[in-house]
Enzyme design. Structure first.
Site, PDB file in Angstrom:
ATOM      1  N   PRO A   2       0.833  -1.196   0.000  1.00 42.28           N
ATOM      2  CA  PRO A   2       0.000   0.000   0.000  1.00 42.28           C
ATOM      3  C   PRO A   2       0.871   1.250   0.000  1.00 42.28           C
ATOM      4  CG  PRO A   2      -0.515  -1.463   1.849  1.00 42.28           C
ATOM      5  CD  PRO A   2       0.762  -1.918   1.258  1.00 42.28           C
ATOM      6  N   GLU A   3       0.672   2.117  -0.953  1.00 45.69           N
ATOM      7  CA  GLU A   3       1.319   3.426  -0.956  1.00 45.69           C
ATOM      8  C   GLU A   3       0.241   4.448  -0.628  1.00 45.69           C
ATOM      9  OE1 GLU A   3       4.609   4.490  -2.958  1.00 45.69           O
ATOM     10  OE2 GLU A   3       5.046   2.600  -3.931  1.00 45.69           O
ATOM     11  N   HIS A  92      -3.494 -14.621   8.654  1.00 46.42           N
ATOM     12  CA  HIS A  92      -2.780 -13.380   8.984  1.00 46.42           C
ATOM     13  C   HIS A  92      -3.705 -12.233   9.401  1.00 46.42           C
ATOM     14  CE1 HIS A  92       0.537 -15.567   7.275  1.00 46.42           C
ATOM     15  NE2 HIS A  92      -0.079 -15.620   6.109  1.00 46.42           N
ATOM     16  N   ARG A 111       3.141 -10.030   6.353  1.00 45.28           N
ATOM     17  CA  ARG A 111       4.548  -9.790   6.708  1.00 45.28           C
ATOM     18  C   ARG A 111       4.730  -9.057   8.025  1.00 45.28           C
ATOM     19  NH1 ARG A 111       6.985  -8.092   0.836  1.00 45.28           N
ATOM     20  NH2 ARG A 111       5.672  -9.546  -0.273  1.00 45.28           N
ATOM     21  N   ARG A 154      21.742  18.748   0.215  1.00 45.00           N
ATOM     22  CA  ARG A 154      21.700  17.287   0.168  1.00 45.00           C
ATOM     23  C   ARG A 154      22.446  16.737  -1.042  1.00 45.00           C
ATOM     24  NH1 ARG A 154      17.683  15.389   3.841  1.00 45.00           N
ATOM     25  NH2 ARG A 154      18.346  13.350   3.077  1.00 45.00           N
TER      26      ARG A 154
END
Length: 273
Positions: A2-3, A92, A111, A154
């Site tokens: 999921p983003e 799960h 996971r 950076r």
DNA sequence: CAACCGCCCTGGGAGC
DNA sequence: TGCTCCCAGGGCGGTT
């Protein structure tokens, strides 16, 4: 995984179904997620309380009651399904919130990189995991100007810089690659060596990619949440992510793959400089 | 502070 | 067919 678009899609769906609902009981599998879950604390915050607010910050979802808040992250493999059954039906399933009606919130995460955690703060955004997060790409006006300003000191590669949640949230590996392609920027280019105009193009690319994915997720939102469909990036054509050796959609050159700080990046060597 | 590394975890695919 | 190995990756905590 999921983003941001998937999390936004999930949050909008939950808002329509859970806002104002009272949580009756909580099931917990006993498995640690990213960190151990304090069931007693979660019950204290949620049980007998109605959900008064639902919001997203980065890839976190926050449920609030009058007693406190619950922080939820889907990690790499997490899903939230609303079911009629209060029993764990799928492997799960780690947390189930039962409401007074026939709706149960199922948190499923093979996971276990995700997180479910209750906490008490006056402002839900003051949680330690939230308070140092960077800007929301969809709320930040002039995202490109902001990124350019943050990049000035950076040396790190732009791809790594974009994925730093202290700078900007919600840009994971897939969307970083896709945004850089759209902006024509090479993922290995040092962040400080990119001109303002190119950052402005990148900012617009990020917003475009995220919005398009939310829209795509929204069209199949019912399926996405029922776990049968494919929202977000599954629903759109990817230009570079995972396409090593295939031809660029713009110029036909073969897409390349490189490793950057342990993560794969894909780019078009001709379109991205 | 900046940059990077190792770790958490399981499923899926490649190779033998 | 079944085994082993590797990879996927966000985010945190620790080190340089």
């Amino acid at each position: 995984m999921p983003e941001l678009p998937e999390v936004e899609t999930t949050m909008r769906f939950l808002k329509g179904r859970l806002l104002g609902q009272e949580i009756a009981d909580i099931y917990y599998s006993g498995h640690s997620l990213r960190r151990p879950l304090d069931l007693a604390q979660l019950k204290k915050i949620l049980c007998g309380q109605s959900i008064s607010k639902l919001q997203r910050r980065g890839k976190y979802i926050i449920l609030s009651t009058s007693q406190g808040h619950a922080l939820i992250h889907l990690g790499m493999s997490g899903r939230i399904l609303l079911k009629q059954s209060a029993q764990a039906e799928e492997a799960h399933t780690h947390v189930i919130l039962t409401t007074r009606k026939d709706t149960s919130f199922h948190y499923i995460d093979p996971r276990r990189f995700g997180l479910v955690e209750a906490y008490i703060t006056r402002d839900p955004l003051h949680h330690p995991l939230l308070r140092n997060l960077g800007v929301e790409p969809l709320s930040q006006a002039n995202l490109g100007d902001y990124l350019w300003q943050k990049a000035q000191k950076r040396n790190t590669a732009i791809k790594t810089f974009l994925m730093d949640a202290k700078i900007v949230v919600g840009v994971g590996n897939i969307y970083a690659a896709e945004s850089l392609f759209r902006a024509g920027i090479h993922p290995l280019r040092p962040a400080r060596k990119i001109a303002l105009r190119r950052y402005q193009r990148l900012g617009e690319a990020i917003r475009f990619i995220l919005k398009r994915s939310i829209k795509a997720g929204g069209t199949s939102i019912k399926d996405f949440v029922s776990g049968e469909g494919r929202g977000g990036y599954y629903a759109i054509k990817l230009d570079v992510y995972g396409r090593e050796g295939e031809s660029c959609h713009k110029c036909n050159a073969p897409i390349k793959q490189v490793k950057q700080t342990g993560r794969s990046s894909w780019y078009c060597p001709r379109c991205q400089r």
